[in-house]
Design a protein around this motif. Structure first.
Motif, PDB file in Angstrom:
ATOM      1  N   ASP A 133     -80.608  -3.151 128.188  1.00 41.13           N
ATOM      2  CA  ASP A 133     -80.188  -2.819 129.547  1.00 41.13           C
ATOM      3  C   ASP A 133     -79.184  -1.677 129.520  1.00 41.13           C
ATOM      4  N   GLN A 134     -79.496  -0.603 130.218  1.00 37.07           N
ATOM      5  CA  GLN A 134     -78.564   0.495 130.426  1.00 37.07           C
ATOM      6  C   GLN A 134     -78.093   0.420 131.878  1.00 37.07           C
ATOM      7  N   ARG A 135     -76.833   0.069 132.087  1.00 36.97           N
ATOM      8  CA  ARG A 135     -76.326  -0.219 133.424  1.00 36.97           C
ATOM      9  C   ARG A 135     -75.865   1.046 134.152  1.00 36.97           C
ATOM     10  N   ARG A 136     -75.909   0.970 135.500  1.00 36.27           N
ATOM     11  CA  ARG A 136     -75.469   2.090 136.341  1.00 36.27           C
ATOM     12  C   ARG A 136     -73.959   1.968 136.568  1.00 36.27           C
ATOM     13  N   ILE A 137     -73.219   2.868 135.994  1.00 38.86           N
ATOM     14  CA  ILE A 137     -71.761   2.812 136.098  1.00 38.86           C
ATOM     15  C   ILE A 137     -71.294   3.825 137.141  1.00 38.86           C
ATOM     16  N   PRO A 193     -71.222  -1.130 129.202  1.00 35.41           N
ATOM     17  CA  PRO A 193     -72.197  -0.282 129.880  1.00 35.41           C
ATOM     18  C   PRO A 193     -73.640  -0.576 129.491  1.00 35.41           C
ATOM     19  N   SER A 194     -73.840  -1.269 128.392  1.00 34.39           N
ATOM     20  CA  SER A 194     -75.199  -1.601 127.947  1.00 34.39           C
ATOM     21  C   SER A 194     -75.161  -2.906 127.162  1.00 34.39           C
ATOM     22  N   LEU A 199     -65.738  -2.222 134.497  1.00 37.19           N
ATOM     23  CA  LEU A 199     -66.726  -1.241 134.909  1.00 37.19           C
ATOM     24  C   LEU A 199     -67.356  -1.660 136.232  1.00 37.19           C
ATOM     25  N   VAL A 200     -67.341  -0.779 137.217  1.00 39.20           N
ATOM     26  CA  VAL A 200     -67.953  -1.046 138.518  1.00 39.20           C
ATOM     27  C   VAL A 200     -69.361  -0.477 138.500  1.00 39.20           C
ATOM     28  N   MET A 213     -81.864   1.596 133.483  1.00 37.51           N
ATOM     29  CA  MET A 213     -83.083   1.314 132.734  1.00 37.51           C
ATOM     30  C   MET A 213     -83.001  -0.073 132.120  1.00 37.51           C
ATOM     31  N   ARG A 214     -84.078  -0.805 132.241  1.00 41.38           N
ATOM     32  CA  ARG A 214     -84.263  -2.046 131.482  1.00 41.38           C
ATOM     33  C   ARG A 214     -85.520  -1.852 130.653  1.00 41.38           C
ATOM     34  N   MET A 215     -85.342  -1.778 129.356  1.00 42.83           N
ATOM     35  CA  MET A 215     -86.461  -1.527 128.454  1.00 42.83           C
ATOM     36  C   MET A 215     -86.764  -2.790 127.648  1.00 42.83           C
ATOM     37  N   ARG A 216     -88.052  -3.108 127.558  1.00 44.77           N
ATOM     38  CA  ARG A 216     -88.507  -4.235 126.745  1.00 44.77           C
ATOM     39  C   ARG A 216     -89.558  -3.745 125.753  1.00 44.77           C
TER      40      ARG A 216
END
Length: 359
Positions: free
Chosen positions: A220-224, A257-258, A239-240, A189-192
């Motif tokens: 930004d919530q990254r896909r880990i 992660p974020s 983190l990959v 998720m990318r929230m603005r």
């Protein structure tokens, strides 16, 4: 002839006698009495001092003249914001969906889909908008043994809601929330969140030019990828990210992660109804981060800090095919000056869609 002349004096004498008698009768007849004049109306009693009647009538349009109370212009309940133009359409409801696609077969096999929906409602000074857009593409990749394997080449979903308050015909306050799911950017998720003000330089039903300025908060919530091998990640990252079409030999890595970023936002929009059937719209957005101002060097290609900034540009041409249907061509550009390692700065999308309007 002589006999005629002899008779003339007698006729003349008779005529004179008749006229004289008529004059005597007229002299003896009494003349009609003149009509009596009406009695003057009694003078009105003087008005009390200080009343409008005592001051006398005022000329229309002069200072101090009071408008009729029936106009309702002083009613604050009906006119909470008196600056709103009464000629501007105050109520509107719009709803539409769009869909497009591309399919190939034979030597090249691929499928691409794009679709979305939009809803807008306006009631007096309040306006609410909601929009949803998705893109998907997959291709069949030929393997060494001659078989084909499906590979995702595009996939993202974007949504936006916005609320405006028109407290002036040319100025509004708005709050906008945008969310994006895009695995190719390594994002769950990318929230603005974007509050700000919009200023309309040209605000006509068929021609609009406006600018927006405000604050931008990005999260930004990254896909880990849990349990992935991180031996090939750059120093400082562990983190990959779960990015399609990447391998353990060429992973996309991150340190956190974020991440949250505070920025300023500028936007310039333009819309023009070129004809009864053709509409042109475009918008250019620039977002400049100020906290943090630069990217984390371990999360940037080359291990160097980069200024965090984004540029987004949209342009669309819509042609009406009837009362309900329209054909739309759009181009979208997304530029990120400091993406994660292995992710390109520039993304573009060109789409052709059929639009159906419910309302």
């Amino acid at each position: 002839m002589p006999s005629s002349l002899a008779r003339f004096p007698s006729f003349a004498l008779a005529f004179v006698l008749v006229l004289g008698a008529a004059g005597d009768v007229a002299a003896q007849t009494p003349a009609p009495a003149p009509a009596k004049e009406p009695a003057p109306a009694p003078a009105p009693a003087p008005a009390p001092t200080g009343t409008a009647a005592a001051e006398g009538p005022r000329a229309a349009g002069t200072v101090g003249a009071q408008a009729p109370a029936s106009t309702g212009t002083a009613n604050l309940e009906d006119n909470k914001f008196a600056t709103v133009s009464t000629t501007e359409p105050m109520d509107a409801t719009e709803a539409e969906i769009s869909a497009g696609g591309l399919f190939t077969s034979g030597n090249a096999r691929s499928a691409a889909l794009t679709g979305g929906g939009r809803f807008r409602i306006r009631r007096k000074i309040h306006e609410f908008q909601a929009q949803l857009l998705g893109n998907y593409a997959q291709a069949a990749i030929r393997q060494a043994d001659g078989s084909r394997t499906g590979q995702l080449t595009a996939g993202n979903v974007q949504g936006r809601v916005r609320y405006d308050v028109y407290f002036h015909p040319r100025v509004t306050f708005f709050t906008m929330l945008t969310a994006r799911f895009d695995p190719f950017l390594g994002l769950n998720m990318r929230m603005r969140v974007d509050p700000g003000f919009a200023f309309y330089m040209v605000n006509q039903p068929k021609h609009r030019l406006w600018a927006e300025v405000g604050y931008d908060f990005l999260y930004d919530q990254r896909r880990i990828r849990r349990g992935a091998d991180n031996t090939n990640c750059p120093a400082g990252t562990s983190l990959v990210l779960d990015v399609p079409n990447t391998t353990a030999m060429m992973p996309t890595c991150a340190a956190r992660p974020s991440v949250a970023t505070h920025s300023g936002r500028l936007f310039l929009g333009y819309s023009n109804l070129l004809s009864e059937y053709v509409t042109f719209t475009t918008g250019l957005e620039y977002i400049q981060a100020f906290a943090p101002f630069r990217s984390n060097p371990v999360e940037t290609d080359g291990g160097k800090e980069r200024t965090k900034a984004w540029v987004n540009w949209d342009i669309a041409l819509t042609t009406a095919l009837g009362k309900r249907f329209a054909f739309a061509t759009s181009f979208t550009l997304r530029y990120d000056n400091a993406p994660l390692p292995g992710i390109k700065k520039l993304d573009t999308i060109t789409s052709f869609s059929l639009v159906f309007k419910f309302i």
